[in-house]
Scaffold this motif. Structure first.
Motif, short mmCIF file in Angstrom:
data_model
loop_
_atom_site.label_atom_id
_atom_site.label_comp_id
_atom_site.label_asym_id
_atom_site.label_seq_id
_atom_site.Cartn_x
_atom_site.Cartn_y
_atom_site.Cartn_z
N MET A 316 0.85 -1.18 0.03
CA MET A 316 -0.01 -0.07 0.02
C MET A 316 0.88 0.93 -0.03
O MET A 316 1.73 1.47 1.06
N ALA A 317 0.75 2.11 -0.87
CA ALA A 317 1.51 3.42 -0.89
C ALA A 317 0.55 4.34 -0.49
O ALA A 317 1.24 5.31 0.34
N ASP A 318 -0.56 4.72 -0.78
CA ASP A 318 -1.61 5.70 -0.19
C ASP A 318 -2.82 5.17 0.31
O ASP A 318 -2.96 3.84 0.28
N GLY A 319 -3.67 6.08 0.67
CA GLY A 319 -5.04 5.70 0.73
C GLY A 319 -6.06 5.97 -0.31
O GLY A 319 -5.82 5.76 -1.42
N ALA A 320 -7.38 6.11 0.07
CA ALA A 320 -8.57 6.45 -0.96
C ALA A 320 -8.71 7.83 -1.29
O ALA A 320 -8.58 8.85 -0.36
N LEU A 321 -9.08 8.20 -2.42
CA LEU A 321 -9.64 9.46 -2.91
C LEU A 321 -10.91 9.89 -1.99
O LEU A 321 -10.73 11.13 -1.55
N ALA A 367 -1.90 2.33 -5.25
CA ALA A 367 -1.60 3.84 -5.49
C ALA A 367 -2.76 4.49 -6.51
O ALA A 367 -3.16 4.00 -7.58
N ILE A 368 -3.34 5.35 -5.62
CA ILE A 368 -4.63 5.93 -6.33
C ILE A 368 -4.11 7.34 -6.70
O ILE A 368 -4.47 7.87 -7.78
N GLY A 369 -3.43 8.26 -5.87
CA GLY A 369 -3.14 9.57 -6.17
C GLY A 369 -2.10 9.71 -7.28
O GLY A 369 -1.16 8.87 -7.29
N ASP A 370 -1.90 10.97 -7.79
CA ASP A 370 -1.04 11.05 -8.77
C ASP A 370 0.55 10.88 -8.16
O ASP A 370 1.65 10.58 -8.78
N ARG A 371 0.85 11.46 -7.00
CA ARG A 371 1.98 11.37 -6.27
C ARG A 371 2.50 9.80 -5.85
O ARG A 371 3.41 9.52 -6.14
N ALA A 372 1.48 9.23 -5.55
CA ALA A 372 1.65 7.67 -5.29
C ALA A 372 1.95 6.72 -6.55
O ALA A 372 3.03 6.12 -6.44
N THR A 373 1.18 7.16 -7.66
CA THR A 373 1.49 6.38 -8.71
C THR A 373 3.11 6.76 -9.34
O THR A 373 3.73 5.97 -9.57
N ARG A 374 3.32 8.03 -9.20
CA ARG A 374 4.79 8.45 -9.61
C ARG A 374 5.85 8.02 -8.93
O ARG A 374 6.76 7.28 -9.31
N GLU A 375 5.59 7.98 -7.66
CA GLU A 375 6.61 7.05 -6.41
C GLU A 375 6.77 5.69 -6.87
O GLU A 375 7.94 5.07 -6.77
N VAL A 376 5.67 5.05 -7.03
CA VAL A 376 5.72 3.61 -7.39
C VAL A 376 6.40 3.19 -8.67
O VAL A 376 7.26 2.59 -8.76
N LEU A 377 6.15 4.35 -9.75
CA LEU A 377 6.80 3.96 -10.98
C LEU A 377 8.42 4.17 -10.67
O LEU A 377 9.13 3.56 -11.08
N ASP A 378 8.60 5.19 -10.04
CA ASP A 378 10.16 5.50 -9.78
C ASP A 378 10.75 4.20 -9.09
O ASP A 378 11.91 3.90 -9.54
N ILE A 379 10.05 3.55 -8.20
CA ILE A 379 10.50 2.35 -7.46
C ILE A 379 10.88 1.27 -8.42
O ILE A 379 11.66 0.51 -8.20
#
Length: 571
Positions: A316-321, A367-379
């Motif tokens: 889990m990277a983040d929560g829900a919208l 990952a739901i938010g754009d910051r979370a999806t970016r961080e996951v792609l970076d990892i």
């Protein structure tokens, strides 16, 4: 070797004998015909008939050709004009909690806070005092009338007054936020002095008093006081969930995060042939000992007659919208200064991802938010680069939900061969209020952008996140192709350029979902040699008017040639 006439004679006799044996052995056990049969095979998108031998597809083609495989014991299934598709695959849901939801108070569809409380109060009448009551599915953004809100959420005052003698937990439809009554707060020791937990929030009023709302990780403050269910209770919940899958035409299921106890139970039930479903299990990444054991053990593929596969890890990277827990690059439009929550420290995610890659395990990260999806792609990108010395692997890493992207990250998905498990029904359910969270610009450029992602080369896996949303795949299919709510609004759909075609939508529920589980050679299309997993529908979802899709019913569900659900209308 010299072939003498005598040797050639015996070779001829042996070959003829072998051919006769093959001819007898290849008579079909089942033949399906007289329907609209969609294969999801680009070379042969539709066929007239399908033959099955044991648990696999023996032949596909014309009715005339397939009927040549009919023997005295062959079962004939006249589809009578119904539609047969590859067995539908639920790409992200929670099997045990789906069953639990069927046993607990259902708050889905409640029109107001008062109605939700009435449902719980009715349960309390027949529950001994002091016993916990759980209810699932409330969503304040969908209520017709709103109670007094603090920080955007209702308080527990009405709930505590209506049910004073039972500790109560009301779980939001997203699963990321709960309301607890005063009795539950007392048991958990939650008061004005309780510190805020990392990765979560205790919502408090202007006087600093807790309102009963616990966001994200804060829910653990009360969950730990729930009594442990018995093994019989857990098996009952799983059994109910399996029945629900079969009724909905589901033949495969990606279970998005199970701990060691559940994994052991799944293995036990599968060894007794009690699963039947093609269950693809993601291990819960919050259990270090489970991961350590699993890495040592290695991936487990197609166990117990192909009922169970264990080769993925859920993080889990983040929560829900809905709970404003999704991690955003820019602040929430309707909550200035708020950017969401990091549920798991990035350094922990990074470490687990690299260990998983090294040990051949897939990773799926919420990952739901754009910051979370970016961080996951970076990892993921960092992992592929730094671990290249271990050899290139067919990782098929996933992002679970992937609801919101910054435009700069869209092309990275296909470039990294990252699979997106995106539940179309979330758009249908959330879009009316999601624009308040993100604003029009972010909604149009990066939220629920299915067609943009598909055109970039990304693969999308569909599903429902059940029990967050009802399991019905027809709702997901409808949302995919219409971009409307289940009430048919608005005309033309939200951001209509992002609609999936019907073929894309079906592929997201079949072949691409199979690919996401490394099983595209076994299922996901109706082709010779693949498992005989089929869903039979009472109408043709590929051609009927859009407004009839939600009326579609499952007539039969077949897994490995076994009929696990039959509504009796195909007789």
């Amino acid at each position: 070797m010299k072939l003498t006439p005598l040797f050639l004679f015996f070779l001829f006799i042996s070959a003829n004998s072998r051919a006769q044996t093959i001819e007898v052995d290849t008579l079909a056990d089942q033949i399906y015909f007289n329907g609209e049969i969609y294969t999801m095979d680009d070379d042969r998108p539709m066929v007239e008939a399908v033959a099955v031998k044991a648990d696999s597809i023996l032949s596909v083609g014309s009715k005339e050709g397939i009927m040549k495989l009919k023997g005295d014991k062959t079962q004939l299934f006249d589809l009578k004009g119904k539609t047969m598709i590859p067995g539908l695959i639920e790409g992200h849901a929670h099997l045990y909690y789906l069953g639990v939801n069927l046993l607990e108070v259902d708050l889905v569809g409640a029109k107001s806070y008062e109605e939700a409380i009435e449902r719980v109060a009715e349960k309390a009448k027949n529950t001994p005092k002091g016993e916990w009551i759980l209810a699932n599915g409330w969503h304040h953004d969908k209520w017709d009338t709103q109670p007094t809100l603090i920080n955007g959420y209702p308080t527990n005052k009405l709930l505590s007054a209506a049910i004073p003698d039972h500790p109560v937990i009301l779980v939001h439809a997203s699963g990321h936020i709960i309301i607890i009554n005063q009795k539950a707060m007392d048991i958990a020791g939650i008061n004005s002095k309780t510190p805020q937990p990392d990765g979560g929030e205790i919502i408090k009023d202007l006087n600093g008093e807790p309102t009963g709302i616990l966001n994200e990780i804060a829910g653990d403050l009360v969950y730990k006081y729930l009594p442990e269910p018995t093994k019989e209770d857990v098996k009952e919940a799983v059994t109910l969930a399996l029945e629900e899958c079969f009724k909905n035409g589901i033949t495969g299921f990606h279970d998005a995060g199970s701990g060691g106890y559940m994994v052991n139970l799944f293995e036990e039930m599968a060894s007794q042939n009690l699963i039947k479903l093609r269950l693809y299990v993601m291990l819960r990444g919050t259990q270090p000992e489970l991961l350590k054991y699993s890495f040592k053990r290695g991936i487990q593929v197609n166990l117990y007659d192909n009922q169970l596969t264990i080769r993925s890890i859920k993080l889990m990277a983040d929560g829900a919208l809905g709970s404003r827990g999704a991690w955003l690059l820019e602040e929430y439009t309707d909550a200035p200064g708020e950017h969401g929550h990091v549920v798991t420290p990035l350094k922990d995610i990074n470490k687990i991802v690299k260990n998983a890659y090294k040990n051949g395990f897939q990773v799926g990260i919420h990952a739901i938010g754009d910051r979370a999806t970016r961080e996951v792609l970076d990892i993921y990108e960092s992992t592929f680069k730094t671990q290249s010395s271990n050899g290139s692997k067919d990782a098929r890493f996933r992002i679970e939900h992937a609801q919101h992207f910054d435009p700069a990250d869209i092309l990275r998905v296909a470039e990294l061969d990252v699979i997106l498990a995106m539940q179309a029904i979330h758009m249908s359910s959330d879009r009316p209020w999601a624009i308040d969270r993100l604003g029009e610009k972010r909604i149009k450029e990066g939220a629920y952008i299915w067609q943009t992602l598909l055109k970039s080369g990304a693969k999308i896996v569909n599903g429902t996140d059940a029990p967050v949303e009802p399991l019905n795949p027809m709702a997901g299919f409808y949302a995919s192709v219409s971009r409307k709510t289940l009430k048919g609004m608005p005309d033309g759909g939200y951001e209509p350029l992002q609609k999936m075609t019907r073929n894309q939508a079906l592929k997201s529920y079949t072949l691409d979902a199979a690919y996401a589980a490394f099983q595209e050679n076994d299922k996901g299309s109706i082709e010779v040699g693949k498992w005989a997993d089929f869903t039979i529908l009472d109408r043709n979802i590929m051609t009927i008017p859009e407004n009839q899709i939600l009326d579609t019913k499952v007539a039969m569900t077949i897994i490995g040639g076994d009929i696990v659900f039959d509504d009796k209308k195909t007789d």
